[in-house]
Design a protein around this motif. Structure first.
Motif, PDB file in Angstrom:
ATOM      1  N   LEU A 162      22.713  11.293   6.228  1.00 35.98           N
ATOM      2  CA  LEU A 162      22.759  12.749   6.410  1.00 35.98           C
ATOM      3  C   LEU A 162      22.451  13.470   5.109  1.00 35.98           C
ATOM      4  CD1 LEU A 162      25.847  13.168   8.741  1.00 35.98           C
ATOM      5  CD2 LEU A 162      23.435  13.330   9.343  1.00 35.98           C
ATOM      6  N   GLY A 163      21.491  14.364   5.159  1.00 38.02           N
ATOM      7  CA  GLY A 163      21.119  15.146   3.994  1.00 38.02           C
ATOM      8  C   GLY A 163      20.050  14.515   3.137  1.00 38.02           C
ATOM      9  N   ASN A 164      19.792  13.223   3.319  1.00 34.69           N
ATOM     10  CA  ASN A 164      18.737  12.557   2.573  1.00 34.69           C
ATOM     11  C   ASN A 164      17.375  12.937   3.135  1.00 34.69           C
ATOM     12  OD1 ASN A 164      19.786  10.753   0.528  1.00 34.69           O
ATOM     13  ND2 ASN A 164      20.782   9.652   2.189  1.00 34.69           N
ATOM     14  N   THR A 165      16.374  12.802   2.295  1.00 33.79           N
ATOM     15  CA  THR A 165      15.000  13.067   2.712  1.00 33.79           C
ATOM     16  C   THR A 165      14.229  11.771   2.650  1.00 33.79           C
ATOM     17  OG1 THR A 165      15.116  15.327   1.876  1.00 33.79           O
ATOM     18  CG2 THR A 165      12.910  14.389   2.186  1.00 33.79           C
ATOM     19  N   ARG A 166      13.505  11.483   3.709  1.00 29.80           N
ATOM     20  CA  ARG A 166      12.665  10.294   3.788  1.00 29.80           C
ATOM     21  C   ARG A 166      11.317  10.643   3.185  1.00 29.80           C
ATOM     22  NH1 ARG A 166      13.334   7.184   8.665  1.00 29.80           N
ATOM     23  NH2 ARG A 166      11.272   7.904   9.199  1.00 29.80           N
ATOM     24  N   MET A 167      10.903   9.881   2.167  1.00 28.91           N
ATOM     25  CA  MET A 167       9.657  10.172   1.457  1.00 28.91           C
ATOM     26  C   MET A 167       8.811   8.905   1.373  1.00 28.91           C
ATOM     27  SD  MET A 167      11.089  12.670  -1.549  1.00 28.91           S
ATOM     28  CE  MET A 167       9.481  13.451  -1.851  1.00 28.91           C
ATOM     29  N   ILE A 168       7.509   9.092   1.212  1.00 27.98           N
ATOM     30  CA  ILE A 168       6.603   7.955   1.128  1.00 27.98           C
ATOM     31  C   ILE A 168       5.467   8.268   0.164  1.00 27.98           C
ATOM     32  CG2 ILE A 168       5.098   8.613   3.059  1.00 27.98           C
ATOM     33  CD1 ILE A 168       5.472   5.524   3.906  1.00 27.98           C
ATOM     34  N   ARG A 169       4.962   7.227  -0.468  1.00 29.11           N
ATOM     35  CA  ARG A 169       3.821   7.379  -1.375  1.00 29.11           C
ATOM     36  C   ARG A 169       2.788   6.330  -1.054  1.00 29.11           C
ATOM     37  NH1 ARG A 169       3.140   7.149  -7.945  1.00 29.11           N
ATOM     38  NH2 ARG A 169       0.957   6.552  -7.827  1.00 29.11           N
ATOM     39  N   GLN A 170       1.553   6.764  -0.961  1.00 32.73           N
ATOM     40  CA  GLN A 170       0.405   5.882  -0.774  1.00 32.73           C
ATOM     41  C   GLN A 170      -0.020   5.403  -2.166  1.00 32.73           C
ATOM     42  OE1 GLN A 170      -0.678   5.664   2.550  1.00 32.73           O
ATOM     43  NE2 GLN A 170      -1.992   3.965   1.972  1.00 32.73           N
ATOM     44  N   LEU A 171      -0.196   4.099  -2.327  1.00 23.49           N
ATOM     45  CA  LEU A 171      -0.630   3.576  -3.640  1.00 23.49           C
ATOM     46  C   LEU A 171      -2.144   3.471  -3.717  1.00 23.49           C
ATOM     47  CD1 LEU A 171       2.027   0.781  -4.214  1.00 23.49           C
ATOM     48  CD2 LEU A 171       2.007   3.113  -5.085  1.00 23.49           C
TER      49      LEU A 171
ATOM     50  N   ASP B 262       0.799  -1.226   0.000  1.00 19.02           N
ATOM     51  CA  ASP B 262       0.000   0.000   0.000  1.00 19.02           C
ATOM     52  C   ASP B 262       0.830   1.273   0.000  1.00 19.02           C
ATOM     53  OD1 ASP B 262      -2.390  -1.459   0.181  1.00 19.02           O
ATOM     54  OD2 ASP B 262      -2.255  -1.516   2.361  1.00 19.02           O
ATOM     55  N   ARG B 263       2.071   1.179   0.534  1.00 16.32           N
ATOM     56  CA  ARG B 263       2.915   2.359   0.665  1.00 16.32           C
ATOM     57  C   ARG B 263       4.325   2.025   0.197  1.00 16.32           C
ATOM     58  NH1 ARG B 263       2.803   3.492   6.718  1.00 16.32           N
ATOM     59  NH2 ARG B 263       2.963   1.234   6.697  1.00 16.32           N
ATOM     60  N   VAL B 264       4.951   3.002  -0.458  1.00 11.04           N
ATOM     61  CA  VAL B 264       6.324   2.835  -0.928  1.00 11.04           C
ATOM     62  C   VAL B 264       7.153   3.992  -0.386  1.00 11.04           C
ATOM     63  CG1 VAL B 264       7.837   2.664  -2.940  1.00 11.04           C
ATOM     64  CG2 VAL B 264       5.561   1.614  -3.002  1.00 11.04           C
ATOM     65  N   PHE B 265       8.278   3.632   0.200  1.00 13.39           N
ATOM     66  CA  PHE B 265       9.201   4.550   0.855  1.00 13.39           C
ATOM     67  C   PHE B 265      10.435   4.741  -0.024  1.00 13.39           C
ATOM     68  CE2 PHE B 265      13.204   4.196   3.316  1.00 13.39           C
ATOM     69  CZ  PHE B 265      13.195   5.401   3.985  1.00 13.39           C
ATOM     70  N   CYS B 266      11.077   5.893   0.100  1.00 17.88           N
ATOM     71  CA  CYS B 266      12.405   6.079  -0.481  1.00 17.88           C
ATOM     72  C   CYS B 266      13.181   7.048   0.399  1.00 17.88           C
ATOM     73  CB  CYS B 266      12.345   6.574  -1.929  1.00 17.88           C
ATOM     74  SG  CYS B 266      11.760   8.261  -2.119  1.00 17.88           S
ATOM     75  N   LEU B 267      14.492   6.911   0.355  1.00 18.17           N
ATOM     76  CA  LEU B 267      15.410   7.801   1.053  1.00 18.17           C
ATOM     77  C   LEU B 267      16.243   8.436  -0.045  1.00 18.17           C
ATOM     78  CD1 LEU B 267      16.492   8.641   3.883  1.00 18.17           C
ATOM     79  CD2 LEU B 267      18.166   6.812   3.627  1.00 18.17           C
ATOM     80  N   THR B 268      16.125   9.751  -0.224  1.00 19.24           N
ATOM     81  CA  THR B 268      16.659  10.358  -1.445  1.00 19.24           C
ATOM     82  C   THR B 268      17.163  11.777  -1.253  1.00 19.24           C
ATOM     83  OG1 THR B 268      16.119  10.823  -3.760  1.00 19.24           O
ATOM     84  CG2 THR B 268      14.376  11.208  -2.151  1.00 19.24           C
ATOM     85  N   PHE B 269      18.043  12.175  -2.164  1.00 17.07           N
ATOM     86  CA  PHE B 269      18.429  13.577  -2.314  1.00 17.07           C
ATOM     87  C   PHE B 269      17.584  14.226  -3.412  1.00 17.07           C
ATOM     88  CE2 PHE B 269      22.434  11.848  -0.569  1.00 17.07           C
ATOM     89  CZ  PHE B 269      22.637  12.742   0.461  1.00 17.07           C
ATOM     90  N   GLU B 270      16.922  13.414  -4.218  1.00  9.96           N
ATOM     91  CA  GLU B 270      16.166  13.880  -5.381  1.00  9.96           C
ATOM     92  C   GLU B 270      14.700  14.124  -5.025  1.00  9.96           C
ATOM     93  OE1 GLU B 270      17.737  14.696  -8.075  1.00  9.96           O
ATOM     94  OE2 GLU B 270      19.666  13.867  -7.433  1.00  9.96           O
ATOM     95  N   VAL B 271      14.465  15.039  -4.112  1.00 10.68           N
ATOM     96  CA  VAL B 271      13.126  15.302  -3.590  1.00 10.68           C
ATOM     97  C   VAL B 271      12.167  15.711  -4.704  1.00 10.68           C
ATOM     98  CG1 VAL B 271      11.773  16.769  -2.035  1.00 10.68           C
ATOM     99  CG2 VAL B 271      14.000  15.860  -1.298  1.00 10.68           C
ATOM    100  N   ASP B 272      12.553  16.642  -5.562  1.00 13.16           N
ATOM    101  CA  ASP B 272      11.657  17.115  -6.623  1.00 13.16           C
ATOM    102  C   ASP B 272      11.256  15.978  -7.566  1.00 13.16           C
ATOM    103  OD1 ASP B 272      11.674  19.668  -5.600  1.00 13.16           O
ATOM    104  OD2 ASP B 272      13.237  20.384  -6.961  1.00 13.16           O
ATOM    105  N   PHE B 273      12.205  15.113  -7.896  1.00 10.09           N
ATOM    106  CA  PHE B 273      11.912  13.967  -8.767  1.00 10.09           C
ATOM    107  C   PHE B 273      10.829  13.093  -8.145  1.00 10.09           C
ATOM    108  CE2 PHE B 273      12.628   9.481  -9.769  1.00 10.09           C
ATOM    109  CZ  PHE B 273      12.560   9.498 -11.150  1.00 10.09           C
ATOM    110  N   PHE B 274      10.973  12.760  -6.877  1.00 13.57           N
ATOM    111  CA  PHE B 274       9.995  11.879  -6.237  1.00 13.57           C
ATOM    112  C   PHE B 274       8.677  12.592  -5.955  1.00 13.57           C
ATOM    113  CE2 PHE B 274      13.672   9.150  -5.715  1.00 13.57           C
ATOM    114  CZ  PHE B 274      13.123   7.903  -5.999  1.00 13.57           C
ATOM    115  N   LEU B 275       8.706  13.904  -5.721  1.00 20.48           N
ATOM    116  CA  LEU B 275       7.451  14.653  -5.580  1.00 20.48           C
ATOM    117  C   LEU B 275       6.617  14.530  -6.854  1.00 20.48           C
ATOM    118  CD1 LEU B 275       8.606  17.929  -3.773  1.00 20.48           C
ATOM    119  CD2 LEU B 275       7.086  16.159  -2.832  1.00 20.48           C
ATOM    120  N   LYS B 276       7.279  14.563  -8.017  1.00 24.68           N
ATOM    121  CA  LYS B 276       6.580  14.429  -9.300  1.00 24.68           C
ATOM    122  C   LYS B 276       5.929  13.055  -9.461  1.00 24.68           C
ATOM    123  CE  LYS B 276       9.633  17.631 -11.677  1.00 24.68           C
ATOM    124  NZ  LYS B 276      10.771  17.753 -12.601  1.00 24.68           N
ATOM    125  N   HIS B 277       6.383  12.097  -8.660  1.00 24.55           N
ATOM    126  CA  HIS B 277       5.840  10.746  -8.721  1.00 24.55           C
ATOM    127  C   HIS B 277       4.873  10.465  -7.577  1.00 24.55           C
ATOM    128  CE1 HIS B 277       8.197   9.310 -12.106  1.00 24.55           C
ATOM    129  NE2 HIS B 277       9.119  10.135 -11.658  1.00 24.55           N
TER     130      HIS B 277
END
Length: 168
Positions: free
Chosen positions: A159-168, A103-118
């Motif tokens: 350090l510096g990464n952003t933890r992001m999540i998406r609900q499917l 139901d949910r997908v996580f990522c740890l990234t520096f590419e915040v804008d890229f994952f926001l678009k997804h």
């Protein structure tokens, strides 16, 4: 160079190419390099972007719990960046997650804008995980799970990464 490529499951013969895609990003501390054996052990999680027989991108989907998975080791060849390789890999991995019942997908990234678009959102806190699940996940030996849980032992790696999540 053509702009056409395909996404396919990874094969053992792709490990050398996966390591080559990750290496320059690891030098920049954008991705974590892994030992070769770790790529082989997780090979079934990987999808490959390929053009005319050349590996041009990779990404993996690691299931962490019944309803939670992580996109990890997302990389594309420098000459292919900005041409939809990362987008295609993320969409493929999200589709696979949905097919598996995640139901949910996580990522740890520096590419915040890229994952926001997804459709990913920045995680505000750990409330995305039930306390009982949290205690179960603490038993995992996987570094990605430790990063998701934001454990102190992995802080230098994140350090510096952003933890992001998406609900499917």
């Amino acid at each position: 160079m053509t702009s056409s490529f395909q996404i396919r499951p990874a094969r053992t013969s792709d490990v050398k190419a996966i390591k080559a895609l990750v290496a320059p990003l690891a030098e920049l501390r954008i991705l974590m390099a892994k030992e070769t054996v770790a790529y082989y052990e997780g090979l079934q999680e990987f999808r490959i972007a390929e053009s005319e027989g050349e590996v041009i991108g990779c990404g993996a989907l690691h299931v962490m719990w019944e309803d939670l998975a992580e996109i990890r080791t997302l990389a594309s060849a420098e000459s292919w960046r900005g041409r939809g390789v990362g987008h295609a890999l993320v969409e493929d991995l999200l589709s696979r997650a949905k097919d598996m019942g995640v139901d949910r997908v996580f990522c740890l990234t520096f590419e915040v804008d890229f994952f926001l678009k997804h459709g990913f959102e920045v995680m505000a806190d750990q409330s995305a995980v039930d306390p009982n699940v949290y205690s179960e996940l603490l038993r995992s030996h996987d570094e990605g799970v430790a990063e998701f849980l934001d454990l102190a032992r992995v802080k230098p790696n994140t350090l510096g990464n952003t933890r992001m999540i998406r609900q499917l």
